[in-house]
Design a protein around this motif. Structure first.
Motif, PDB file in Angstrom:
ATOM      1  N   LEU A 392       0.832  -1.194   0.000  1.00  0.00           N
ATOM      2  CA  LEU A 392       0.000   0.000   0.000  1.00  0.00           C
ATOM      3  C   LEU A 392       0.868   1.247   0.000  1.00  0.00           C
ATOM      4  CD1 LEU A 392      -2.811  -0.742   2.645  1.00  0.00           C
ATOM      5  CD2 LEU A 392      -3.001  -0.777   0.157  1.00  0.00           C
ATOM      6  N   ASN A 393       0.526   2.203  -0.848  1.00  0.00           N
ATOM      7  CA  ASN A 393       1.141   3.525  -0.801  1.00  0.00           C
ATOM      8  C   ASN A 393       0.257   4.377   0.113  1.00  0.00           C
ATOM      9  OD1 ASN A 393       2.100   6.130  -1.201  1.00  0.00           O
ATOM     10  ND2 ASN A 393       2.463   5.819  -3.383  1.00  0.00           N
ATOM     11  N   MET A 394       0.539   4.300   1.416  1.00  0.00           N
ATOM     12  CA  MET A 394      -0.339   4.922   2.390  1.00  0.00           C
ATOM     13  C   MET A 394      -0.301   6.448   2.281  1.00  0.00           C
ATOM     14  SD  MET A 394      -2.642   4.421   4.570  1.00  0.00           S
ATOM     15  CE  MET A 394      -2.446   2.648   4.666  1.00  0.00           C
ATOM     16  N   ARG A 395       0.848   6.976   1.967  1.00  0.00           N
ATOM     17  CA  ARG A 395       0.918   8.439   1.826  1.00  0.00           C
ATOM     18  C   ARG A 395      -0.002   8.911   0.706  1.00  0.00           C
ATOM     19  NH1 ARG A 395       5.464  12.752   2.714  1.00  0.00           N
ATOM     20  NH2 ARG A 395       4.424  14.534   1.759  1.00  0.00           N
ATOM     21  N   GLU A 442      -7.761  -0.332  17.388  1.00  0.00           N
ATOM     22  CA  GLU A 442      -7.061  -0.715  18.612  1.00  0.00           C
ATOM     23  C   GLU A 442      -7.816  -0.148  19.808  1.00  0.00           C
ATOM     24  OE1 GLU A 442      -5.495  -2.158  21.362  1.00  0.00           O
ATOM     25  OE2 GLU A 442      -4.448  -2.787  19.548  1.00  0.00           O
ATOM     26  N   SER A 443      -8.416  -1.024  20.598  1.00  0.00           N
ATOM     27  CA  SER A 443      -9.322  -0.586  21.660  1.00  0.00           C
ATOM     28  C   SER A 443      -8.599   0.130  22.791  1.00  0.00           C
ATOM     29  CB  SER A 443     -10.079  -1.793  22.226  1.00  0.00           C
ATOM     30  OG  SER A 443      -9.184  -2.736  22.772  1.00  0.00           O
ATOM     31  N   ARG A 444      -7.300  -0.033  22.932  1.00  0.00           N
ATOM     32  CA  ARG A 444      -6.587   0.636  24.026  1.00  0.00           C
ATOM     33  C   ARG A 444      -6.664   2.148  23.916  1.00  0.00           C
ATOM     34  NH1 ARG A 444      -0.632  -1.653  24.318  1.00  0.00           N
ATOM     35  NH2 ARG A 444      -0.847  -1.541  22.062  1.00  0.00           N
ATOM     36  N   THR A 445      -6.894   2.675  22.716  1.00  0.00           N
ATOM     37  CA  THR A 445      -6.864   4.117  22.539  1.00  0.00           C
ATOM     38  C   THR A 445      -8.248   4.721  22.359  1.00  0.00           C
ATOM     39  OG1 THR A 445      -6.618   3.872  20.149  1.00  0.00           O
ATOM     40  CG2 THR A 445      -4.612   3.999  21.445  1.00  0.00           C
ATOM     41  N   ARG A 446      -9.286   3.877  22.340  1.00  0.00           N
ATOM     42  CA  ARG A 446     -10.632   4.399  22.148  1.00  0.00           C
ATOM     43  C   ARG A 446     -11.024   5.287  23.335  1.00  0.00           C
ATOM     44  NH1 ARG A 446     -14.361   2.492  18.805  1.00  0.00           N
ATOM     45  NH2 ARG A 446     -13.429   0.432  18.657  1.00  0.00           N
ATOM     46  N   GLY A 447     -11.732   6.348  23.073  1.00  0.00           N
ATOM     47  CA  GLY A 447     -12.207   7.199  24.149  1.00  0.00           C
ATOM     48  C   GLY A 447     -11.252   8.319  24.507  1.00  0.00           C
ATOM     49  N   LEU A 448     -10.098   8.409  23.853  1.00  0.00           N
ATOM     50  CA  LEU A 448      -9.143   9.475  24.141  1.00  0.00           C
ATOM     51  C   LEU A 448      -9.205  10.557  23.057  1.00  0.00           C
ATOM     52  CD1 LEU A 448      -6.086   7.254  25.164  1.00  0.00           C
ATOM     53  CD2 LEU A 448      -7.724   8.385  26.654  1.00  0.00           C
ATOM     54  N   ARG A 449     -10.363  10.653  22.414  1.00  0.00           N
ATOM     55  CA  ARG A 449     -10.556  11.546  21.273  1.00  0.00           C
ATOM     56  C   ARG A 449      -9.575  11.215  20.157  1.00  0.00           C
ATOM     57  NH1 ARG A 449     -13.917  15.736  21.813  1.00  0.00           N
ATOM     58  NH2 ARG A 449     -12.851  17.023  20.291  1.00  0.00           N
ATOM     59  N   ARG A 450      -9.090  10.010  20.173  1.00  0.00           N
ATOM     60  CA  ARG A 450      -8.231   9.520  19.096  1.00  0.00           C
ATOM     61  C   ARG A 450      -8.475   8.032  18.957  1.00  0.00           C
ATOM     62  NH1 ARG A 450      -3.570   7.519  21.970  1.00  0.00           N
ATOM     63  NH2 ARG A 450      -2.439   7.256  20.040  1.00  0.00           N
ATOM     64  N   THR A 451      -8.331   7.545  17.768  1.00  0.00           N
ATOM     65  CA  THR A 451      -8.560   6.135  17.484  1.00  0.00           C
ATOM     66  C   THR A 451      -7.429   5.633  16.604  1.00  0.00           C
ATOM     67  OG1 THR A 451     -10.960   6.416  17.575  1.00  0.00           O
ATOM     68  CG2 THR A 451     -10.142   4.469  16.444  1.00  0.00           C
ATOM     69  N   ASP A 452      -6.821   4.547  16.993  1.00  0.00           N
ATOM     70  CA  ASP A 452      -5.764   3.969  16.176  1.00  0.00           C
ATOM     71  C   ASP A 452      -6.334   2.855  15.306  1.00  0.00           C
ATOM     72  OD1 ASP A 452      -3.528   5.488  16.967  1.00  0.00           O
ATOM     73  OD2 ASP A 452      -3.486   4.431  18.873  1.00  0.00           O
ATOM     74  N   VAL A 453      -6.122   2.986  14.006  1.00  0.00           N
ATOM     75  CA  VAL A 453      -6.550   1.980  13.039  1.00  0.00           C
ATOM     76  C   VAL A 453      -5.327   1.173  12.635  1.00  0.00           C
ATOM     77  CG1 VAL A 453      -7.596   1.571  10.774  1.00  0.00           C
ATOM     78  CG2 VAL A 453      -8.369   3.499  12.181  1.00  0.00           C
ATOM     79  N   ILE A 454      -5.425  -0.130  12.755  1.00  0.00           N
ATOM     80  CA  ILE A 454      -4.351  -1.024  12.328  1.00  0.00           C
ATOM     81  C   ILE A 454      -4.781  -1.698  11.032  1.00  0.00           C
ATOM     82  CG2 ILE A 454      -2.768  -2.843  13.040  1.00  0.00           C
ATOM     83  CD1 ILE A 454      -2.940  -0.481  14.997  1.00  0.00           C
ATOM     84  N   ILE A 455      -4.000  -1.512   9.984  1.00  0.00           N
ATOM     85  CA  ILE A 455      -4.293  -2.142   8.695  1.00  0.00           C
ATOM     86  C   ILE A 455      -3.341  -3.307   8.488  1.00  0.00           C
ATOM     87  CG2 ILE A 455      -4.218  -1.835   6.187  1.00  0.00           C
ATOM     88  CD1 ILE A 455      -5.074   1.021   6.567  1.00  0.00           C
ATOM     89  N   ASP A 456      -3.883  -4.451   8.148  1.00  0.00           N
ATOM     90  CA  ASP A 456      -3.085  -5.613   7.745  1.00  0.00           C
ATOM     91  C   ASP A 456      -3.274  -5.819   6.254  1.00  0.00           C
ATOM     92  OD1 ASP A 456      -1.947  -6.589  10.224  1.00  0.00           O
ATOM     93  OD2 ASP A 456      -3.984  -7.077  10.826  1.00  0.00           O
ATOM     94  N   TYR A 457      -2.174  -5.786   5.523  1.00  0.00           N
ATOM     95  CA  TYR A 457      -2.268  -5.924   4.067  1.00  0.00           C
ATOM     96  C   TYR A 457      -1.078  -6.746   3.580  1.00  0.00           C
ATOM     97  CZ  TYR A 457      -3.330  -4.641  -0.770  1.00  0.00           C
ATOM     98  OH  TYR A 457      -3.661  -4.674  -2.099  1.00  0.00           O
ATOM     99  N   HIS A 458      -1.359  -7.953   3.092  1.00  0.00           N
ATOM    100  CA  HIS A 458      -0.317  -8.851   2.582  1.00  0.00           C
ATOM    101  C   HIS A 458       0.846  -8.999   3.560  1.00  0.00           C
ATOM    102  CE1 HIS A 458      -2.021  -9.740  -1.326  1.00  0.00           C
ATOM    103  NE2 HIS A 458      -2.237  -8.452  -1.556  1.00  0.00           N
ATOM    104  N   GLY A 459       0.511  -9.195   4.822  1.00  0.00           N
ATOM    105  CA  GLY A 459       1.539  -9.447   5.832  1.00  0.00           C
ATOM    106  C   GLY A 459       2.179  -8.208   6.412  1.00  0.00           C
ATOM    107  N   GLU A 460       1.855  -7.024   5.886  1.00  0.00           N
ATOM    108  CA  GLU A 460       2.392  -5.776   6.424  1.00  0.00           C
ATOM    109  C   GLU A 460       1.342  -5.077   7.274  1.00  0.00           C
ATOM    110  OE1 GLU A 460       5.283  -3.279   4.091  1.00  0.00           O
ATOM    111  OE2 GLU A 460       4.222  -4.254   2.439  1.00  0.00           O
ATOM    112  N   GLN A 461       1.796  -4.332   8.275  1.00  0.00           N
ATOM    113  CA  GLN A 461       0.891  -3.577   9.120  1.00  0.00           C
ATOM    114  C   GLN A 461       1.172  -2.080   8.994  1.00  0.00           C
ATOM    115  OE1 GLN A 461       1.392  -5.429  13.055  1.00  0.00           O
ATOM    116  NE2 GLN A 461      -0.721  -6.169  12.868  1.00  0.00           N
TER     117      GLN A 461
END
Length: 524
Positions: A392-395, A442-461
């Motif tokens: 993925l070209n995330m940028r 990632e539920s550890r960060t929910r509720g802190l007015r920020r949410t971390d999204v983890i993407i798994d794509y072809h073995g890369e995160q």
């Protein structure tokens, strides 16, 4: 050769399964203490498997009469007589089976067998015979009823519970013969069923099952329990898998939900080609399970359609990032927990596991209403420029998302950005990842007015922080938190999407190097 099983109860000689020793030890202690209790857990959470293993483990010390109310037709609950006849017939069949396996046949069984021919049998007479059976039984008798809640809305069943309650009280207060233990298994907590005890206008209610003790055993599979199951599989198949890594992956995606653990293992064993038990093979199994219809997902989807208030609460939990306090007195919270959608974590309600979370996101983001959005259509058109040699070209994804979002929603107010911003970013991601990758929150960060999204794509995160702009100080703190999070995942590059309410903000994508980590931030 053993297999992974997702249909019916697991049997150790036929199926790979986690060690149930801890759970069985807890249940046995309740039985030996003479407790009456309910095992109420979500669908396909291993209730029947536990009951079957319990019956086998205690057969030497107890008479265990195991019934299943799903075998009873609706007509069996039509009236008291039909229920008594049906119950007695199933009870006698089970006792006869035990007798054939070497148990002594109690004399009271003959009187129970005659119930089928009595046209005036009632619950009081049935229980007189059942308790006589308990008195004459050569070993203490245990009654186990699976799918007990399938009759929960039926008055005959409520009267049956009341008779069990009365026999328990007579055992405790008058030292009369009764079942050593009664175990009712089902989805609903039968203690919450109310029975009308007066027919006048006062409408007083009580529970016919208020003598049941709490059943607090954790029936989810632990990481160690999953590893023990994989060790047995590996001894048979010699795949060369990293057992601890695979157990950790399975647990992190399922939080030990028994059906989901077994289903992912079954898919890796039977459906995933190549190196199925490596991380990329696991991700393929995740894709398969997220895209399939199975009894568990069908049941959950049915509950969402049946209870609109439940769906509304889950949408809020998924997309706004706001805390929802775990309050069991709130009907939608109680219902979501009972059906297995959520769990309690640090006093708040969170989605029970990553598989459910992603499945729910896919459900909501796949509606015709959402996919008719201009942003979704733009992502479909852009998709080809985001994937380079399976990476993925995330940028570039962030750059195009900023452009489209600014064009479509730049005049939106603060409430829109806070409530809908995350939803639209995930909507933009969906067609890009569809069929080749997945994401979770990632539920550890929910509720802190920020949410971390983890993407798994072809073995890369890829780690992406979605956050609401709350000033420069908060922004800098968020960057440090993301850097720490990248350390946890052993990543040198992370991404941020900031939804900024400031009309004077500079929208775009910016790159910074902080503490040896590269942070690429999109501001909209």
């Amino acid at each position: 050769m053993k297999k992974f099983n997702t249909i019916g109860p697991c049997i150790h000689r036929k199926h790979y399964m986690a060690d149930l020793g801890k759970q069985l030890g807890y249940v046995r202690a309740l039985v030996e203490d003479g407790a009456y209790f309910t095992i109420n857990r979500a669908r396909q959470y291993g209730k029947t498997t536990v009951l079957a293993a319990l019956a086998k483990s205690m057969a030497a010390d107890y008479w265990i009469i195991s019934l299943d109310f799903q075998k009873f037709s609706q007509a069996c609950f039509e009236n008291e007589r039909r229920f008594c006849q049906s119950f007695a017939a199933e009870f006698c069949d089970e006792v006869s089976r035990i007798s054939r396996e070497g148990g002594e046949r109690p004399k009271a069984l003959e009187r129970l067998l005659s119930v089928d021919h009595k046209s005036d049998i009632n619950l009081r007479e049935l229980f007189h015979l059942l308790l006589a059976f308990c008195k004459e039984s050569p070993k203490p008798a245990i009654l186990m009823v699976d799918e007990a809640d399938s009759a929960a809305n039926n008055q005959v069943f409520l009267d049956f519970l009341a008779q069990l309650r009365n026999s328990y009280l007579d055992r405790e207060l008058k030292d009369k013969a009764a079942f050593q233990s009664v175990i009712l298994a089902g989805l609903y907590d039968i203690r919450n069923i109310k029975r009308k005890v007066r027919s006048d206008q006062e409408h007083k209610w009580n529970s016919p099952w208020n003598i049941a003790v709490d059943f607090d055993v954790d029936m989810s599979l632990s990481e160690d329990g999953i590893a023990s199951m994989l060790q047995e599989y590996e001894a048979d198949r010699h795949t060369g898998m990293d057992i601890q890594q695979m157990a950790k992956l399975l647990y992190s995606y399922t939080y030990g939900y028994p059906f989901l653990v077994s289903r992912l293992c079954k898919l890796m064993d039977e459906k995933v080609p190549g190196d199925a038990w490596a991380k990329e093979g696991f991700q393929q199994a995740v894709q398969l399970v997220l895209g399939e219809k199975n009894p568990l997902f069908d049941s959950l989807a049915g509950k969402l359609s049946e209870y609109p208030e439940l769906e509304k609460m889950l949408c809020s939990l998924l997309f706004t990032g706001k805390d929802i306090v775990y309050n069991p007195d709130e009907p939608s919270i109680d219902m979501a927990a009972m059906f297995g959608f959520i769990k309690r974590q640090d006093g708040n309600a969170v989605i029970a596991n990553r598989i459910f979370e992603t499945r729910l996101y896919n459900r909501y983001l796949s509606t015709s209403e959402m996919q008719s959005q201009s942003l979704y259509k733009a992502s479909l058109q852009d998709k080809g420029q985001f994937i380079v040699r399976s990476h993925l070209n995330m940028r570039r994804i962030l750059e195009r998302f900023v452009e489209h979002f600014q064009d479509l929603y730049s005049d939106s107010n603060e409430a829109f950005l806070e409530e809908e911003g995350r939803k639209y970013f995930l909507l933009y991601l969906k067609p890009i990842l569809n069929g080749s990758g997945n994401y979770y929150i990632e539920s550890r960060t929910r509720g802190l007015r920020r949410t971390d999204v983890i993407i798994d794509y072809h073995g890369e995160q890829y780690i992406i922080e979605l956050k609401i702009w709350c000033g420069e100080e908060y922004h800098n703190r968020g960057q440090q938190q993301l850097i720490g999070y990248l350390d946890d995942y052993q990543k040198n590059k992370g991404y941020m999407v900031s939804f900024n309410f400031n009309k004077k903000k500079q929208a775009g994508v910016f790159e910074r190097v902080i503490g040896g980590k590269t942070l690429i931030e999109a501001v909209v």
